[in-house]
Design a protein around this motif. Sequence first.
Motif, PDB file in Angstrom:
ATOM      1  N   ASP A  69      26.997  34.961 -84.429  1.00 36.57           N
ATOM      2  CA  ASP A  69      26.123  35.683 -85.353  1.00 36.57           C
ATOM      3  C   ASP A  69      25.477  34.744 -86.369  1.00 36.57           C
ATOM      4  OD1 ASP A  69      26.603  38.012 -84.013  1.00 36.57           O
ATOM      5  OD2 ASP A  69      27.946  38.862 -85.514  1.00 36.57           O
ATOM      6  N   LEU A  70      26.188  33.700 -86.774  1.00 38.71           N
ATOM      7  CA  LEU A  70      25.600  32.723 -87.688  1.00 38.71           C
ATOM      8  C   LEU A  70      24.392  32.062 -87.031  1.00 38.71           C
ATOM      9  CD1 LEU A  70      25.656  31.206 -90.364  1.00 38.71           C
ATOM     10  CD2 LEU A  70      27.307  29.621 -89.339  1.00 38.71           C
ATOM     11  N   ILE A  71      24.510  31.749 -85.752  1.00 37.63           N
ATOM     12  CA  ILE A  71      23.384  31.164 -85.019  1.00 37.63           C
ATOM     13  C   ILE A  71      22.220  32.154 -84.964  1.00 37.63           C
ATOM     14  CG2 ILE A  71      22.611  30.383 -82.734  1.00 37.63           C
ATOM     15  CD1 ILE A  71      25.475  29.139 -82.429  1.00 37.63           C
TER      16      ILE A  71
ATOM     17  N   ARG B 248      15.109  21.166 -91.705  1.00 32.96           N
ATOM     18  CA  ARG B 248      16.543  21.336 -91.989  1.00 32.96           C
ATOM     19  C   ARG B 248      17.120  22.533 -91.227  1.00 32.96           C
ATOM     20  NH1 ARG B 248      20.760  19.512 -95.390  1.00 32.96           N
ATOM     21  NH2 ARG B 248      22.524  20.637 -94.515  1.00 32.96           N
ATOM     22  N   ASP B 249      16.378  23.631 -91.160  1.00 34.62           N
ATOM     23  CA  ASP B 249      16.849  24.800 -90.408  1.00 34.62           C
ATOM     24  C   ASP B 249      17.068  24.444 -88.940  1.00 34.62           C
ATOM     25  OD1 ASP B 249      16.873  26.627 -92.552  1.00 34.62           O
ATOM     26  OD2 ASP B 249      14.742  27.031 -92.305  1.00 34.62           O
ATOM     27  N   ASN B 250      16.142  23.695 -88.372  1.00 30.41           N
ATOM     28  CA  ASN B 250      16.273  23.293 -86.972  1.00 30.41           C
ATOM     29  C   ASN B 250      17.451  22.341 -86.779  1.00 30.41           C
ATOM     30  OD1 ASN B 250      14.150  24.810 -85.847  1.00 30.41           O
ATOM     31  ND2 ASN B 250      12.677  23.361 -86.684  1.00 30.41           N
ATOM     32  N   GLU B 251      17.684  21.454 -87.728  1.00 26.56           N
ATOM     33  CA  GLU B 251      18.857  20.575 -87.668  1.00 26.56           C
ATOM     34  C   GLU B 251      20.142  21.400 -87.719  1.00 26.56           C
ATOM     35  OE1 GLU B 251      18.622  17.704 -90.814  1.00 26.56           O
ATOM     36  OE2 GLU B 251      16.764  16.854 -90.048  1.00 26.56           O
ATOM     37  N   ASP B 252      20.166  22.395 -88.598  1.00 29.69           N
ATOM     38  CA  ASP B 252      21.339  23.275 -88.694  1.00 29.69           C
ATOM     39  C   ASP B 252      21.582  23.998 -87.373  1.00 29.69           C
ATOM     40  OD1 ASP B 252      21.620  22.546 -91.361  1.00 29.69           O
ATOM     41  OD2 ASP B 252      20.787  24.425 -92.138  1.00 29.69           O
TER      42      ASP B 252
ATOM     43  N   ASN C 226      24.773  24.919 -82.511  1.00 27.71           N
ATOM     44  CA  ASN C 226      24.844  25.041 -81.056  1.00 27.71           C
ATOM     45  C   ASN C 226      25.748  23.976 -80.439  1.00 27.71           C
ATOM     46  OD1 ASN C 226      23.264  27.370 -80.287  1.00 27.71           O
ATOM     47  ND2 ASN C 226      21.514  26.267 -81.115  1.00 27.71           N
ATOM     48  N   ARG C 227      25.718  22.754 -80.973  1.00 30.35           N
ATOM     49  CA  ARG C 227      26.635  21.714 -80.484  1.00 30.35           C
ATOM     50  C   ARG C 227      28.074  22.075 -80.811  1.00 30.35           C
ATOM     51  NH1 ARG C 227      22.924  18.315 -82.974  1.00 30.35           N
ATOM     52  NH2 ARG C 227      24.501  17.684 -84.478  1.00 30.35           N
TER      53      ARG C 227
ATOM     54  N   LYS D 114      29.307  25.076 -81.149  1.00 30.35           N
ATOM     55  CA  LYS D 114      29.682  26.166 -80.243  1.00 30.35           C
ATOM     56  C   LYS D 114      30.085  25.601 -78.883  1.00 30.35           C
ATOM     57  CE  LYS D 114      27.833  30.382 -78.214  1.00 30.35           C
ATOM     58  NZ  LYS D 114      26.682  31.277 -78.169  1.00 30.35           N
ATOM     59  N   GLU D 115      29.312  24.665 -78.356  1.00 34.31           N
ATOM     60  CA  GLU D 115      29.639  24.055 -77.065  1.00 34.31           C
ATOM     61  C   GLU D 115      30.961  23.303 -77.136  1.00 34.31           C
ATOM     62  OE1 GLU D 115      28.381  24.203 -73.942  1.00 34.31           O
ATOM     63  OE2 GLU D 115      27.259  25.857 -74.819  1.00 34.31           O
ATOM     64  N   THR D 116      31.191  22.575 -78.209  1.00 38.33           N
ATOM     65  CA  THR D 116      32.432  21.829 -78.376  1.00 38.33           C
ATOM     66  C   THR D 116      33.636  22.782 -78.407  1.00 38.33           C
ATOM     67  OG1 THR D 116      31.317  20.063 -79.582  1.00 38.33           O
ATOM     68  CG2 THR D 116      33.693  20.237 -79.884  1.00 38.33           C
ATOM     69  N   LEU D 117      33.502  23.853 -79.143  1.00 42.00           N
ATOM     70  CA  LEU D 117      34.595  24.830 -79.243  1.00 42.00           C
ATOM     71  C   LEU D 117      34.818  25.545 -77.918  1.00 42.00           C
ATOM     72  CD1 LEU D 117      33.854  26.328 -82.762  1.00 42.00           C
ATOM     73  CD2 LEU D 117      35.675  24.721 -82.133  1.00 42.00           C
ATOM     74  N   ARG D 118      33.781  25.764 -77.178  1.00 44.35           N
ATOM     75  CA  ARG D 118      33.880  26.447 -75.889  1.00 44.35           C
ATOM     76  C   ARG D 118      34.676  25.601 -74.888  1.00 44.35           C
ATOM     77  NH1 ARG D 118      28.421  27.999 -74.028  1.00 44.35           N
ATOM     78  NH2 ARG D 118      28.688  29.719 -75.441  1.00 44.35           N
ATOM     79  N   LYS D 119      34.535  24.273 -74.980  1.00 47.25           N
ATOM     80  CA  LYS D 119      35.194  23.357 -74.055  1.00 47.25           C
ATOM     81  C   LYS D 119      36.699  23.245 -74.317  1.00 47.25           C
ATOM     82  CE  LYS D 119      31.077  20.621 -73.272  1.00 47.25           C
ATOM     83  NZ  LYS D 119      30.418  19.331 -73.501  1.00 47.25           N
ATOM     84  N   LYS D 120      37.130  23.626 -75.512  1.00 44.78           N
ATOM     85  CA  LYS D 120      38.559  23.509 -75.865  1.00 44.78           C
ATOM     86  C   LYS D 120      39.367  24.615 -75.284  1.00 44.78           C
ATOM     87  CE  LYS D 120      38.101  20.793 -79.977  1.00 44.78           C
ATOM     88  NZ  LYS D 120      38.429  20.629 -81.350  1.00 44.78           N
TER      89      LYS D 120
END
Length: 61
Positions: free
Chosen positions: A27-29, A43-47, A52-53, A55-61
């Motif tokens: 939801d934050l995304i 800055r918004d695009n960097e955030d 998203n990175r 989220k991907e890192t957490l998904r892999k764990k």
Amino acid sequence: MDFQFAYQRAETRLLDGLQIKVVSLDDLILLKQAAVRGRDKERDNEDLNFLNRLKETLRKK
């Protein structure tokens, strides 16, 4: 995405002995994407890229 929808999906976390509700990462995304629309904010695009990175890192764990 509106506040009520995000609040219903919020996750409860324990912080210093207190239970608090926090917006989910998904939801934050979505909220950040909605804020970026119509704006060209680097800055918004960097955030968004960071979230998203994360989220991907957490998904892999």
